[in-house]
Structures are given as C-alpha cells and as structure tokens.
Design a protein around this motif. Structure first.
Motif, PDB file in Angstrom:
ATOM      1  N   HIS A  19       0.836  -1.203   0.000  1.00 15.49           N
ATOM      2  CA  HIS A  19       0.000   0.000   0.000  1.00 15.49           C
ATOM      3  C   HIS A  19       0.874   1.256   0.000  1.00 15.49           C
ATOM      4  N   GLU A  20       0.373   2.319  -0.613  1.00 18.76           N
ATOM      5  CA  GLU A  20       1.159   3.558  -0.697  1.00 18.76           C
ATOM      6  C   GLU A  20       1.249   4.275   0.644  1.00 18.76           C
ATOM      7  N   ASP A  21       0.326   3.993   1.554  1.00 20.76           N
ATOM      8  CA  ASP A  21       0.314   4.638   2.867  1.00 20.76           C
ATOM      9  C   ASP A  21       1.229   3.873   3.827  1.00 20.76           C
ATOM     10  N   THR A  22       2.197   4.590   4.394  1.00 18.37           N
ATOM     11  CA  THR A  22       3.155   3.952   5.300  1.00 18.37           C
ATOM     12  C   THR A  22       2.469   3.289   6.487  1.00 18.37           C
ATOM     13  N   SER A  23       1.464   3.961   7.053  1.00 19.76           N
ATOM     14  CA  SER A  23       0.786   3.410   8.234  1.00 19.76           C
ATOM     15  C   SER A  23       0.051   2.112   7.899  1.00 19.76           C
ATOM     16  N   VAL A  24      -0.460   2.002   6.683  1.00 16.56           N
ATOM     17  CA  VAL A  24      -1.123   0.768   6.269  1.00 16.56           C
ATOM     18  C   VAL A  24      -0.099  -0.357   6.156  1.00 16.56           C
ATOM     19  N   ARG A  25       1.049  -0.054   5.579  1.00 14.64           N
ATOM     20  CA  ARG A  25       2.097  -1.074   5.462  1.00 14.64           C
ATOM     21  C   ARG A  25       2.576  -1.517   6.846  1.00 14.64           C
ATOM     22  N   LEU A  26       2.673  -0.558   7.758  1.00 10.15           N
ATOM     23  CA  LEU A  26       3.113  -0.881   9.118  1.00 10.15           C
ATOM     24  C   LEU A  26       2.117  -1.821   9.796  1.00 10.15           C
ATOM     25  N   ARG A  27       0.838  -1.512   9.669  1.00 10.65           N
ATOM     26  CA  ARG A  27      -0.186  -2.370  10.273  1.00 10.65           C
ATOM     27  C   ARG A  27      -0.217  -3.751   9.609  1.00 10.65           C
ATOM     28  N   ALA A  28       0.039  -3.775   8.310  1.00 13.20           N
ATOM     29  CA  ALA A  28       0.041  -5.057   7.595  1.00 13.20           C
ATOM     30  C   ALA A  28       1.181  -5.949   8.091  1.00 13.20           C
ATOM     31  N   ALA A  29       2.357  -5.371   8.260  1.00 17.87           N
ATOM     32  CA  ALA A  29       3.490  -6.146   8.766  1.00 17.87           C
ATOM     33  C   ALA A  29       3.222  -6.629  10.190  1.00 17.87           C
ATOM     34  N   LEU A  30       2.603  -5.770  10.996  1.00 18.75           N
ATOM     35  CA  LEU A  30       2.237  -6.163  12.362  1.00 18.75           C
ATOM     36  C   LEU A  30       1.254  -7.330  12.341  1.00 18.75           C
ATOM     37  N   ALA A  31       0.302  -7.258  11.435  1.00 18.85           N
ATOM     38  CA  ALA A  31      -0.703  -8.322  11.335  1.00 18.85           C
ATOM     39  C   ALA A  31      -0.071  -9.650  10.962  1.00 18.85           C
ATOM     40  N   VAL A  32       0.871  -9.618  10.028  1.00 17.50           N
ATOM     41  CA  VAL A  32       1.523 -10.865   9.605  1.00 17.50           C
ATOM     42  C   VAL A  32       2.355 -11.448  10.747  1.00 17.50           C
ATOM     43  N   GLY A  33       3.019 -10.574  11.504  1.00 19.39           N
ATOM     44  CA  GLY A  33       3.802 -11.065  12.627  1.00 19.39           C
ATOM     45  C   GLY A  33       2.951 -11.576  13.770  1.00 19.39           C
ATOM     46  N   THR A  34       1.783 -10.983  13.938  1.00 20.15           N
ATOM     47  CA  THR A  34       0.881 -11.399  15.007  1.00 20.15           C
ATOM     48  C   THR A  34       0.259 -12.769  14.713  1.00 20.15           C
ATOM     49  N   ALA A  35       0.018 -13.026  13.443  1.00 23.28           N
ATOM     50  CA  ALA A  35      -0.549 -14.315  13.031  1.00 23.28           C
ATOM     51  C   ALA A  35       0.356 -14.930  11.974  1.00 23.28           C
ATOM     52  N   PRO A  36       1.514 -15.491  12.377  1.00 19.26           N
ATOM     53  CA  PRO A  36       2.483 -16.021  11.407  1.00 19.26           C
ATOM     54  C   PRO A  36       1.864 -17.050  10.465  1.00 19.26           C
ATOM     55  N   ALA A  37       2.306 -16.980   9.223  1.00 20.66           N
ATOM     56  CA  ALA A  37       1.824 -17.931   8.214  1.00 20.66           C
ATOM     57  C   ALA A  37       2.978 -18.268   7.289  1.00 20.66           C
ATOM     58  N   PRO A  38       3.252 -19.535   7.063  1.00 19.50           N
ATOM     59  CA  PRO A  38       4.396 -19.917   6.220  1.00 19.50           C
ATOM     60  C   PRO A  38       4.398 -19.238   4.855  1.00 19.50           C
ATOM     61  N   GLU A  39       3.219 -19.054   4.271  1.00 17.85           N
ATOM     62  CA  GLU A  39       3.152 -18.471   2.932  1.00 17.85           C
ATOM     63  C   GLU A  39       3.517 -16.985   2.922  1.00 17.85           C
ATOM     64  N   ALA A  40       3.669 -16.377   4.102  1.00 15.16           N
ATOM     65  CA  ALA A  40       3.990 -14.957   4.175  1.00 15.16           C
ATOM     66  C   ALA A  40       5.494 -14.676   4.119  1.00 15.16           C
ATOM     67  N   VAL A  41       6.309 -15.690   4.381  1.00 17.00           N
ATOM     68  CA  VAL A  41       7.750 -15.467   4.523  1.00 17.00           C
ATOM     69  C   VAL A  41       8.370 -14.843   3.278  1.00 17.00           C
ATOM     70  N   GLY A  42       8.083 -15.400   2.121  1.00 16.95           N
ATOM     71  CA  GLY A  42       8.664 -14.872   0.886  1.00 16.95           C
ATOM     72  C   GLY A  42       8.277 -13.429   0.636  1.00 16.95           C
ATOM     73  N   ALA A  43       7.002 -13.092   0.887  1.00 11.29           N
ATOM     74  CA  ALA A  43       6.537 -11.724   0.668  1.00 11.29           C
ATOM     75  C   ALA A  43       7.195 -10.754   1.644  1.00 11.29           C
ATOM     76  N   LEU A  44       7.376 -11.171   2.879  1.00 11.45           N
ATOM     77  CA  LEU A  44       8.038 -10.313   3.869  1.00 11.45           C
ATOM     78  C   LEU A  44       9.476 -10.016   3.456  1.00 11.45           C
ATOM     79  N   ILE A  45      10.190 -11.041   3.026  1.00  9.43           N
ATOM     80  CA  ILE A  45      11.586 -10.864   2.639  1.00  9.43           C
ATOM     81  C   ILE A  45      11.691  -9.984   1.393  1.00  9.43           C
ATOM     82  N   GLU A  46      10.806 -10.205   0.441  1.00  7.93           N
ATOM     83  CA  GLU A  46      10.826  -9.389  -0.771  1.00  7.93           C
ATOM     84  C   GLU A  46      10.525  -7.932  -0.440  1.00  7.93           C
ATOM     85  N   ARG A  47       9.594  -7.710   0.470  1.00  6.54           N
ATOM     86  CA  ARG A  47       9.262  -6.323   0.835  1.00  6.54           C
ATOM     87  C   ARG A  47      10.430  -5.652   1.560  1.00  6.54           C
ATOM     88  N   CYS A  48      11.162  -6.428   2.355  1.00  3.21           N
ATOM     89  CA  CYS A  48      12.339  -5.874   3.037  1.00  3.21           C
ATOM     90  C   CYS A  48      13.318  -5.242   2.048  1.00  3.21           C
TER      91      CYS A  48
END
Length: 223
Positions: A19-48
């Motif tokens: 998302h173009e909004d920084t706060s939305v991206r921040l909440r999205a990353a928090l959500a993924v960390g709060t509810a870990p999912a194996p399919e999220a790992v690749g997307a997290l690393i790519e976003r980094c």
C-alpha cells in the motif's frame, strides 16, 4: 477463526504490504507477525528489499522473527547474496535478530568488506551475534582491515563491533595501532579508548586519537 478466515486475513495483510500509505504497510506487517503464516515469509523478505520506511522495515524484520527459523533461514541466506544493497543489508539485520548460529557461514569476508557502508555495518552487527567463540579472533582480524573506513557512524559501528568481541579483539587492534595509515591508527586508538572506557564519547575518543597520531603516538606507549 477458521482456516479460511485466517488465510483471508493473511492475504489481506500481504496486499497491505504494498500500500502507498506507510501506516497501512506498518499495520500489515504487524498483522503478519501477530498471526504467522508460512506463505507470508517470501513476501516479507521481498518487501524488506524495497521498503523505503525504516519503521516498516523494522516491523517486517520482527514479523520474520515470529516465523520458524527453518522457514526463514534459507531465503534470508540467499538474500545476503542479492545484487540489491538494501536486500543484503536487511537480510543481515534480520539474521542478527533471529540469532541462529547456523547463519554464521553466510558472514563472508566479502560481506564484512562490502563496498556499501550500510551493508557492511549490518554484516558487522550480524557477525558479532553469530560468531562462534573459537572464531572471534579471526573475526576481529577481519574487522581491523576495515579500520579508517567511512564517516563517523560507520567508524563507530565498527568500533562497537570490535569491542563487543571482548579481549579477542585486543591483539589485532594492537597491530592496527601501528598501521602506516594515520586514519587506521587513529581509529584503532579510539576503539581501544572505547574498550577501556565504554562511557567515553566516540567523537572525543577519535579527536584524542588523531592528536596522539599527529604527535607520533601509537597506543599506550605513546601516551
């Protein structure tokens, strides 16, 4: 929450990472960390590798640490060899937070001397966390080859990395204190001062070291 609901939640969060909004991206990353999912790992690393905001990058790293190391280590270890500097730097930073000693072999001399200062600093921090006890002297020797490099922040990072190795860094640091390059000598002396007095300011330690070098000093004997 059903499996379908969790999958939908993960999918929404992963879409939010772009998302173009920084706060939305921040909440999205928090959500993924709060509810870990194996399919999220690749997307997290790519976003980094492309995320422009520091706070979001930190949240992405935290989210990755919430996943099993068995899932995160292989792609992160591949990422430290990426051609993208931010990808290398953030992968190293994340490995330092995970702290799994199996990542140590990835900390190569090339990474410790990476031409990009931010990558090198991340490599130094990761190396200090991951190094086996019997490899500390060798790591300290590698660190001393970077003395005199970069500006204030880069030099401070290297000095902190060296002092974090404890007494293993003293012999190679002592040798660097008589290096022909005055910038190397000054940095070595400032690091020694930081080791002796952790509360000393690095800027003042550097200035004192440069004065000693200008006067011909090379360590304790020259004081």
């Amino acid at each position: 929450m059903t499996m379908v609901d969790k999958d939908d939640q993960t999918a929404r969060a992963l879409r939010g990472l772009a998302h173009e909004d920084t706060s939305v991206r921040l909440r999205a990353a928090l959500a993924v960390g709060t509810a870990p999912a194996p399919e999220a790992v690749g997307a997290l690393i790519e976003r980094c590798a492309i995320e422009p905001d520091f706070s979001v990058r930190e949240m992405l790293t935290w989210a990755l640490t919430r996943h099993p190391a068995a899932l995160t280590l292989p792609p992160l270890l591949a990422e430290v060899r990426s051609e993208r500097t931010q990808a290398r730097s953030q992968a190293l930073h994340t490995l330092s937070k995970i702290g799994d000693p199996r990542a140590w072999p990835a900390i190569t001399p090339d990474l410790l001397a990476d031409p990009d200062d931010e990558v090198a600093r991340s490599a130094w921090r990761a190396a200090v966390v991951l190094v086996p006890e019997d490899k500390k002297h060798r790591l300290a020797t590698s660190f001393t080859t970077q003395l005199g490099r970069g500006g204030h922040e880069t030099r401070l990072s290297l000095s902190r990395a060296l002092t974090a190795l404890g007494e293993a860094m003293l012999p190679p640091l002592s040798g660097a204190a008589s290096d022909p390059d005055p910038e190397v000598r000054a940095h070595a002396l400032a690091t020694e001062r930081l080791w002796q007095d952790p509360d000393a300011g690095f800027a003042s330690a550097i200035e004192e070291a440069k004065r000693l070098v200008a006067l011909g000093g090379a360590g304790r004997e020259g004081r």
